[in-house]
Each structure stands twice: as structure tokens, then as C-alpha cells.
Scaffold this motif. Structure first.
Motif, PDB file in Angstrom:
ATOM      1  N   ARG A 127      -3.721 -38.686  11.051  1.00  0.00           N
ATOM      2  CA  ARG A 127      -2.419 -38.547  11.599  1.00  0.00           C
ATOM      3  C   ARG A 127      -2.286 -37.415  12.517  1.00  0.00           C
ATOM      4  O   ARG A 127      -2.401 -36.257  11.999  1.00  0.00           O
ATOM      5  N   THR A 128      -1.809 -37.449  13.798  1.00  0.00           N
ATOM      6  CA  THR A 128      -1.869 -36.212  14.795  1.00  0.00           C
ATOM      7  C   THR A 128      -0.778 -36.322  15.445  1.00  0.00           C
ATOM      8  O   THR A 128      -0.565 -36.380  16.598  1.00  0.00           O
ATOM      9  N   PRO A 129       0.610 -36.336  14.617  1.00  0.00           N
ATOM     10  CA  PRO A 129       1.781 -36.223  15.340  1.00  0.00           C
ATOM     11  C   PRO A 129       2.164 -34.895  16.121  1.00  0.00           C
ATOM     12  O   PRO A 129       2.067 -33.809  15.452  1.00  0.00           O
ATOM     13  N   ASP A 130       2.709 -35.159  17.309  1.00  0.00           N
ATOM     14  CA  ASP A 130       2.911 -34.078  18.219  1.00  0.00           C
ATOM     15  C   ASP A 130       4.323 -34.066  18.339  1.00  0.00           C
ATOM     16  O   ASP A 130       4.907 -34.388  19.449  1.00  0.00           O
ATOM     17  N   GLU A 131       5.143 -33.964  17.389  1.00  0.00           N
ATOM     18  CA  GLU A 131       6.554 -34.095  17.272  1.00  0.00           C
ATOM     19  C   GLU A 131       7.261 -33.138  16.651  1.00  0.00           C
ATOM     20  O   GLU A 131       6.975 -32.651  15.510  1.00  0.00           O
ATOM     21  N   VAL A 132       8.596 -32.668  17.008  1.00  0.00           N
ATOM     22  CA  VAL A 132       9.388 -31.843  16.024  1.00  0.00           C
ATOM     23  C   VAL A 132      10.478 -32.675  15.829  1.00  0.00           C
ATOM     24  O   VAL A 132      11.128 -33.223  16.515  1.00  0.00           O
ATOM     25  N   LEU A 133      10.954 -32.629  14.525  1.00  0.00           N
ATOM     26  CA  LEU A 133      12.183 -33.350  14.091  1.00  0.00           C
ATOM     27  C   LEU A 133      13.397 -32.452  14.001  1.00  0.00           C
ATOM     28  O   LEU A 133      13.215 -31.339  13.239  1.00  0.00           O
ATOM     29  N   ALA A 134      14.457 -32.472  14.794  1.00  0.00           N
ATOM     30  CA  ALA A 134      15.300 -31.240  14.927  1.00  0.00           C
ATOM     31  C   ALA A 134      16.691 -31.711  14.513  1.00  0.00           C
ATOM     32  O   ALA A 134      17.031 -32.855  15.026  1.00  0.00           O
ATOM     33  N   VAL A 138      18.288 -27.686  10.647  1.00  0.00           N
ATOM     34  CA  VAL A 138      16.842 -28.057   9.985  1.00  0.00           C
ATOM     35  C   VAL A 138      16.021 -28.606  11.110  1.00  0.00           C
ATOM     36  O   VAL A 138      16.280 -29.370  11.830  1.00  0.00           O
ATOM     37  N   VAL A 139      14.616 -27.763  11.281  1.00  0.00           N
ATOM     38  CA  VAL A 139      13.671 -28.071  12.214  1.00  0.00           C
ATOM     39  C   VAL A 139      12.471 -28.397  11.499  1.00  0.00           C
ATOM     40  O   VAL A 139      11.889 -27.502  10.623  1.00  0.00           O
ATOM     41  N   ILE A 140      11.701 -29.621  11.708  1.00  0.00           N
ATOM     42  CA  ILE A 140      10.639 -29.993  11.022  1.00  0.00           C
ATOM     43  C   ILE A 140       9.528 -30.092  12.079  1.00  0.00           C
ATOM     44  O   ILE A 140       9.640 -30.739  12.905  1.00  0.00           O
ATOM     45  N   ASP A 141       8.594 -29.090  12.045  1.00  0.00           N
ATOM     46  CA  ASP A 141       7.568 -29.468  12.933  1.00  0.00           C
ATOM     47  C   ASP A 141       6.362 -30.109  12.333  1.00  0.00           C
ATOM     48  O   ASP A 141       5.624 -29.727  11.560  1.00  0.00           O
ATOM     49  N   LEU A 142       5.974 -31.421  12.735  1.00  0.00           N
ATOM     50  CA  LEU A 142       4.950 -32.095  12.061  1.00  0.00           C
ATOM     51  C   LEU A 142       3.547 -31.798  12.251  1.00  0.00           C
ATOM     52  O   LEU A 142       2.767 -32.000  11.481  1.00  0.00           O
ATOM     53  N   GLN A 143       3.177 -31.380  13.499  1.00  0.00           N
ATOM     54  CA  GLN A 143       1.791 -30.828  13.751  1.00  0.00           C
ATOM     55  C   GLN A 143       1.652 -29.563  13.006  1.00  0.00           C
ATOM     56  O   GLN A 143       0.362 -29.407  12.262  1.00  0.00           O
ATOM     57  N   ALA A 144       2.542 -28.475  13.035  1.00  0.00           N
ATOM     58  CA  ALA A 144       2.228 -27.304  12.559  1.00  0.00           C
ATOM     59  C   ALA A 144       2.290 -27.366  10.936  1.00  0.00           C
ATOM     60  O   ALA A 144       2.332 -26.237  10.187  1.00  0.00           O
ATOM     61  N   ARG A 145       3.200 -28.481  10.358  1.00  0.00           N
ATOM     62  CA  ARG A 145       3.658 -28.510   9.300  1.00  0.00           C
ATOM     63  C   ARG A 145       4.521 -27.463   8.688  1.00  0.00           C
ATOM     64  O   ARG A 145       4.376 -26.859   7.695  1.00  0.00           O
ATOM     65  N   THR A 234      16.729 -35.820  16.539  1.00  0.00           N
ATOM     66  CA  THR A 234      16.034 -35.449  17.886  1.00  0.00           C
ATOM     67  C   THR A 234      14.756 -35.018  17.809  1.00  0.00           C
ATOM     68  O   THR A 234      14.268 -34.414  17.120  1.00  0.00           O
ATOM     69  N   HIS A 235      13.951 -36.026  18.513  1.00  0.00           N
ATOM     70  CA  HIS A 235      12.572 -35.806  18.446  1.00  0.00           C
ATOM     71  C   HIS A 235      12.224 -35.266  19.802  1.00  0.00           C
ATOM     72  O   HIS A 235      12.380 -35.398  20.878  1.00  0.00           O
ATOM     73  N   VAL A 236      11.595 -33.915  19.433  1.00  0.00           N
ATOM     74  CA  VAL A 236      11.131 -33.133  20.570  1.00  0.00           C
ATOM     75  C   VAL A 236       9.671 -33.333  20.705  1.00  0.00           C
ATOM     76  O   VAL A 236       9.144 -33.046  19.959  1.00  0.00           O
TER      77      VAL A 236
END
Length: 238
Positions: A127-134, A138-145, A234-236
Motif C-alpha cells: 500500500r502506498t497511500p499519498d494522503e493525509v487525514l486531517a 488530529v492529523v494522520i499522515d498515511l505515507q509518513a506514518r 479532510t483528505h489532503v
């Protein structure tokens, strides 16, 4: 999945031999040891894909072995132990264990649990998600984990991060315990729900302003848990 390297650490020769036999029949490469010092050495040298770790070992117990491995590696660790009290299970998962099985257990069920963990690891690596859940706060960076709660970065274990992502991708949806276990551990209702509940408790301790009164990950009585954000997601995209 054939050819995956498994390290089995247990000081009971009969159990080690039985586990090894079942794993080898499914094509796994098995290495065994009966003590904690060798376990640490083999974990560094072999870089196994998964470790099956007994808690009661000679000289250096499984809890300390897990702690030291976690300083360098996120390899899945499946505890096996004759200790079945909730406090023992909580302790094992608190120090970085991904799962916990109590003795006696079915060897075939253990192999199934091993396969489930490895499948999940493979899915995550692909999985290579290029997305941030904001969300607000609370901010979750899926790629940087990475996870930031009110601008402070929070260190999460692999399983805690996956739990948070699963819940946050569907905010305000109530997830049943079995479904959460299936998504995060990769096993369909095979696990002890205590494993899931301990990880939820640990996650709350890290991200909730008041873990005793959670407002981010809340319990839905009779169902399970949900990520409680009324404003939505919010999907960034990068």
C-alpha cells in the motif's frame, strides 16, 4: 508466503518441535532457540519475518526480549504463554507484542494466526497511500506514518497506527470488535478480543486528552468503537 523466516523462542522442546513441524509443513523456514540471549542475537542476524515468543524463558524473559527487539525492529511478535490472566496479556502487548496466544493452543490455529499476520504485513508494504487525514486537532499522515494531536507528534506502535487509521478513515462509524480485528490483524474472528481492547486502551493513553473519558475513540455499547469527529474528514492529497 512460502519461504518466510520464522523465529520460534520457547524453552519447552516438545512445543518448539511441534510448532516447527507445523510451520515447515506450510513452507516456512523455521529457526528455534530456548533462551532470550540467543533470541536477540538471532533476531539481529536472521531478520525474521515474524517471531513466536514465549514469555517464561531462562535468564532473559520474553518481555525483556520484546522490549529490546522493539528498539530496533517492528517485526510482528506473537507471544505464546501459559499465563492467561488479563494483566499478563496486557503486559505483553504493552511492551510491543502484536498478538497473544495462551497455552495450550492448537498448532493449526497458531499457523493460521502466523499466516494472517504475514498477509497483513504484505498488504501494508504494497500500500502506498499519498494522503493525509486531517481533523480538528488530529492529523494522520498515511505515507509518513505519523500522527499529530493538537500539533504534538505522537509515537504509536504499528498496530496502534493501523487501528487509528482504520477508525479515522470512516469517522463516526461504529466498528464491531470482530471487524476491527479482521482489518488490523488480518484474521477473521480468530483473535482474542482482549488483544484488540488492550491496543485500544494504549492508543487512548497516547492520544486522548483524558484517557479515562475518551472523546476521540469512543466506545459504542453493544457494538465496538468509533472515531468521534462530527466535522467529518479532510483528505489532503500531495
Amino acid at each position: 508466503m512460502q519461504g518466510n523466516r520464522i523465529l520460534v523462542v520457547d524453552d519447552e522442546p516438545d512445543i518448539t518441535e511441534l510448532i516447527g513441524l507445523y510451520l515447515e509443513q506450510d513452507g516456512f523456514i523455521v529457526h528455534t532457540t530456548d533462551n532470550g540471549e540467543d533470541a536477540l542475537r538471532l533476531a539481529k542476524e536472521l531478520k525474521p519475518d515474524l517471531i513466536i515468543l514465549d514469555i517464561q524463558l531462562k535468564s532473559l524473559d520474553g518481555i525483556e526480549v520484546c522490549k529490546q527487539i522493539r528498539l530496533e525492529s517492528g517485526v510482528p511478535i506473537l507471544f505464546v504463554s501459559c499465563k492467561s490472566d488479563d494483566t499478563d496479556i496486557i503486559h505483553g502487548l504493552d511492551v510491543g507484542g502484536d498478538d497473544y496466544m495462551t497455552k495450550p493452543f492448537s498448532p493449526s490455529q497458531l499457523v493460521a494466526r502466523v499466516k494472517a499476520h504475514l498477509r497483513r504485513q504484505l498488504q501494508l508494504s504494497e500500500r502506498t497511500p499519498d494522503e493525509v487525514l486531517a481533523f480538528e486537532g488530529v492529523v494522520i499522515d498515511l505515507q509518513a506514518r505519523t500522527v499529530h494531536v493538537y500539533e504534538k507528534e505522537i509515537a504509536l506502535s504499528a498496530k496502534e497506527f493501523e487501528l487509528l487509521v482504520c477508525l479515522a478513515q470512516s469517522p463516526n462509524r461504529a466498528f464491531p470488535l470482530d471487524e476491527l480485528y479482521n482489518v488490523v490483524w488480518g484474521a477473521d474472528s480468530m483473535g482474542d478480543t482482549r488483544t484488540l481492547m488492550v491496543h485500544i486502551s494504549n492508543l487512548r493513553k497516547k492520544i486522548e486528552p483524558d484517557p479515562a473519558n475518551p472523546v476521540i475513540i469512543v466506545t459504542v455499547r453493544g457494538v465496538g468503537y468509533k472515531f468521534n469527529f462530527k466535522e467529518g474528514i479532510t483528505h489532503v492529497q500531495r
